[in-house]
Design a protein around this motif. Structure first.
Motif, PDB file in Angstrom:
ATOM      1  N   GLY A 139       0.690  -1.179  -0.209  1.00  0.00           N
ATOM      2  CA  GLY A 139       0.324  -0.096  -0.122  1.00  0.00           C
ATOM      3  C   GLY A 139       1.050   1.448  -0.206  1.00  0.00           C
ATOM      4  N   ASP A 140       2.207   0.852  -0.130  1.00  0.00           N
ATOM      5  CA  ASP A 140       2.985   2.565   0.251  1.00  0.00           C
ATOM      6  C   ASP A 140       3.686   2.625  -1.278  1.00  0.00           C
ATOM      7  N   GLU A 141       3.349   1.656  -2.033  1.00  0.00           N
ATOM      8  CA  GLU A 141       4.130   1.481  -3.767  1.00  0.00           C
ATOM      9  C   GLU A 141       3.398   1.636  -4.319  1.00  0.00           C
ATOM     10  N   PRO A 142       3.770   2.544  -5.487  1.00  0.00           N
ATOM     11  CA  PRO A 142       3.318   3.030  -6.921  1.00  0.00           C
ATOM     12  C   PRO A 142       2.369   1.824  -7.230  1.00  0.00           C
ATOM     13  N   LYS A 143       2.792   0.499  -7.238  1.00  0.00           N
ATOM     14  CA  LYS A 143       1.541  -0.261  -7.702  1.00  0.00           C
ATOM     15  C   LYS A 143       0.389  -0.191  -7.927  1.00  0.00           C
ATOM     16  N   TRP A 144       0.745  -0.239  -6.821  1.00  0.00           N
ATOM     17  CA  TRP A 144      -0.691  -0.255  -5.547  1.00  0.00           C
ATOM     18  C   TRP A 144      -1.508   1.016  -5.856  1.00  0.00           C
ATOM     19  N   GLN A 145      -0.732   2.458  -5.381  1.00  0.00           N
ATOM     20  CA  GLN A 145      -1.358   3.446  -5.423  1.00  0.00           C
ATOM     21  C   GLN A 145      -1.991   4.131  -6.441  1.00  0.00           C
ATOM     22  N   LYS A 146      -0.940   4.191  -7.764  1.00  0.00           N
ATOM     23  CA  LYS A 146      -1.443   5.146  -8.490  1.00  0.00           C
ATOM     24  C   LYS A 146      -2.752   4.294  -9.121  1.00  0.00           C
ATOM     25  N   VAL A 147      -2.626   3.123  -9.028  1.00  0.00           N
ATOM     26  CA  VAL A 147      -4.062   2.494  -9.628  1.00  0.00           C
ATOM     27  C   VAL A 147      -4.767   2.325  -8.623  1.00  0.00           C
ATOM     28  N   PHE A 148      -5.439   1.847  -7.462  1.00  0.00           N
ATOM     29  CA  PHE A 148      -6.437   1.786  -6.043  1.00  0.00           C
ATOM     30  C   PHE A 148      -6.910   3.592  -5.674  1.00  0.00           C
ATOM     31  N   THR A 149      -5.705   3.884  -5.563  1.00  0.00           N
ATOM     32  CA  THR A 149      -6.435   5.594  -4.707  1.00  0.00           C
ATOM     33  C   THR A 149      -5.601   6.648  -5.656  1.00  0.00           C
ATOM     34  N   ASN A 151      -6.109   6.238  -9.151  1.00  0.00           N
ATOM     35  CA  ASN A 151      -7.407   6.019  -9.857  1.00  0.00           C
ATOM     36  C   ASN A 151      -7.329   5.474 -11.702  1.00  0.00           C
ATOM     37  N   ALA A 152      -5.709   5.101 -11.778  1.00  0.00           N
ATOM     38  CA  ALA A 152      -4.800   5.152 -13.099  1.00  0.00           C
ATOM     39  C   ALA A 152      -6.194   3.761 -13.231  1.00  0.00           C
ATOM     40  N   ASP A 153      -5.635   3.684 -14.736  1.00  0.00           N
ATOM     41  CA  ASP A 153      -5.953   2.260 -14.995  1.00  0.00           C
ATOM     42  C   ASP A 153      -5.007   1.337 -15.513  1.00  0.00           C
ATOM     43  N   LEU A 154      -4.232   2.146 -15.478  1.00  0.00           N
ATOM     44  CA  LEU A 154      -2.720   0.890 -16.001  1.00  0.00           C
ATOM     45  C   LEU A 154      -1.439   1.423 -15.457  1.00  0.00           C
ATOM     46  N   TYR A 155      -0.726   1.366 -14.761  1.00  0.00           N
ATOM     47  CA  TYR A 155       0.471   1.540 -13.962  1.00  0.00           C
ATOM     48  C   TYR A 155       1.718   0.515 -14.426  1.00  0.00           C
ATOM     49  N   PRO A 175      -6.113  -2.431 -12.217  1.00  0.00           N
ATOM     50  CA  PRO A 175      -7.904  -2.332 -10.807  1.00  0.00           C
ATOM     51  C   PRO A 175      -8.650  -3.965 -10.903  1.00  0.00           C
ATOM     52  N   LEU A 176      -8.692  -4.367  -9.753  1.00  0.00           N
ATOM     53  CA  LEU A 176      -9.438  -5.401 -10.388  1.00  0.00           C
ATOM     54  C   LEU A 176     -10.773  -4.651  -9.715  1.00  0.00           C
ATOM     55  N   LEU A 177     -12.048  -5.070 -10.618  1.00  0.00           N
ATOM     56  CA  LEU A 177     -13.127  -4.837 -10.320  1.00  0.00           C
ATOM     57  C   LEU A 177     -13.812  -6.356 -10.173  1.00  0.00           C
ATOM     58  N   ASP A 178     -15.059  -6.162  -9.224  1.00  0.00           N
ATOM     59  CA  ASP A 178     -16.072  -6.827  -9.175  1.00  0.00           C
ATOM     60  C   ASP A 178     -16.757  -6.493 -10.512  1.00  0.00           C
ATOM     61  N   PRO A 179     -17.054  -7.826 -10.635  1.00  0.00           N
ATOM     62  CA  PRO A 179     -18.141  -7.960 -11.659  1.00  0.00           C
ATOM     63  C   PRO A 179     -19.335  -7.500 -11.818  1.00  0.00           C
ATOM     64  N   ALA A 180     -20.010  -7.485 -10.170  1.00  0.00           N
ATOM     65  CA  ALA A 180     -21.496  -7.852 -10.088  1.00  0.00           C
ATOM     66  C   ALA A 180     -21.722  -6.169 -10.094  1.00  0.00           C
ATOM     67  N   GLY A 181     -20.391  -4.912  -9.758  1.00  0.00           N
ATOM     68  CA  GLY A 181     -21.061  -3.739  -9.916  1.00  0.00           C
ATOM     69  C   GLY A 181     -20.061  -2.948 -10.046  1.00  0.00           C
ATOM     70  N   GLN A 182     -19.045  -3.419 -10.388  1.00  0.00           N
ATOM     71  CA  GLN A 182     -18.195  -2.927 -11.072  1.00  0.00           C
ATOM     72  C   GLN A 182     -16.995  -1.968 -10.672  1.00  0.00           C
ATOM     73  N   GLN A 183     -17.142  -2.363  -8.722  1.00  0.00           N
ATOM     74  CA  GLN A 183     -16.556  -1.316  -7.984  1.00  0.00           C
ATOM     75  C   GLN A 183     -15.030  -2.105  -8.363  1.00  0.00           C
ATOM     76  N   LYS A 184     -14.401  -1.460  -7.749  1.00  0.00           N
ATOM     77  CA  LYS A 184     -12.598  -1.391  -7.767  1.00  0.00           C
ATOM     78  C   LYS A 184     -12.334  -2.096  -5.928  1.00  0.00           C
TER      79      LYS A 184
END
Length: 199
Positions: A139-149, A151-155, A175-184
């Motif tokens: 959670g302190d690294e770009p691979k997670w931060q750029k995508v999850f917080t 909102n990049a679709d690709l890092y 991002p990994l999305l829940d297919p049911a509601g498309q939330q991240k």
């Protein structure tokens, strides 16, 4: 300016230009396009697999409301064990779980295009992985931060040569999305061999 100084200045400019070209080639739009295609849900159908989505959602629920101090404690224990090179029960539990086994099958069936997969939850904690990691919390690294917080679709990282295989590898996080509601619900990092993207 003496001839020697002209020569030194010329060398410095050449090195600077070489570095600039190297950085520019790493951001090659064609490479980014190939990476996007390689990590799309159409290419990586496991991104929407109910077992993968379920594993992330389950861990999200388990860690709902977790304090940062607890995350730090778990991460410190993981890192200490990894550094010592001895037993690491936390790593063993993640690397041997059902979703990790599924991801290892994905890597094995990719004909070398995928080198590694790391699956993270909504806090950046490892859910499933196909290789060792020095830490439990991303959670302190770009691979997670750029995508999850962020909102990049690709890092993706600049391609780097792997010391063991000699292959040029890039880390691509999506991002990994829940297919049911498309939330991240999490992030998936996929390490790719750039030479095999077109195969």
């Amino acid at each position: 300016m003496t001839q020697a100084r002209f020569w030194i200045a010329g060398c410095a400019i050449s090195l600077l230009c070489a570095g600039t070209i190297s950085m520019a080639s790493a951001a090659d739009p064609a490479l980014e396009g190939s990476v996007r295609k390689a990590v799309s849900p159409q290419a990586q159908t496991w991104l929407t697999d109910p077992a993968v989505v379920g594993a992330v959602k389950s861990q999200n629920a388990k860690h709902a409301g977790i304090a940062q101090s607890k995350i730090d404690e778990m991460d410190d224990q993981w890192k200490a064990a990894a550094k010592a090179g001895g037993a690491n029960p936390a790593f063993d539990a993640v690397s041997s779980n059902a979703v990790s086994k599924q991801l290892k099958q994905v890597v094995a069936g990719s004909n070398g295009r995928i080198v590694e997969i790391l699956l993270m939850d909504d806090h950046g904690l490892n859910v499933g992985q196909t290789a060792g990691t020095s830490d439990f919390w991303q959670g302190d690294e770009p691979k997670w931060q750029k995508v999850f917080t962020g909102n990049a679709d690709l890092y993706m990282t600049d391609p780097e040569k792997d010391d063991k295989s000699g292959a040029m590898l890039t880390e691509a996080s999506v991002p990994l999305l829940d297919p049911a509601g498309q939330q991240k619900i999490g992030v998936a990092m996929i390490v790719l061999d750039t030479a095999k993207l077109g195969q």
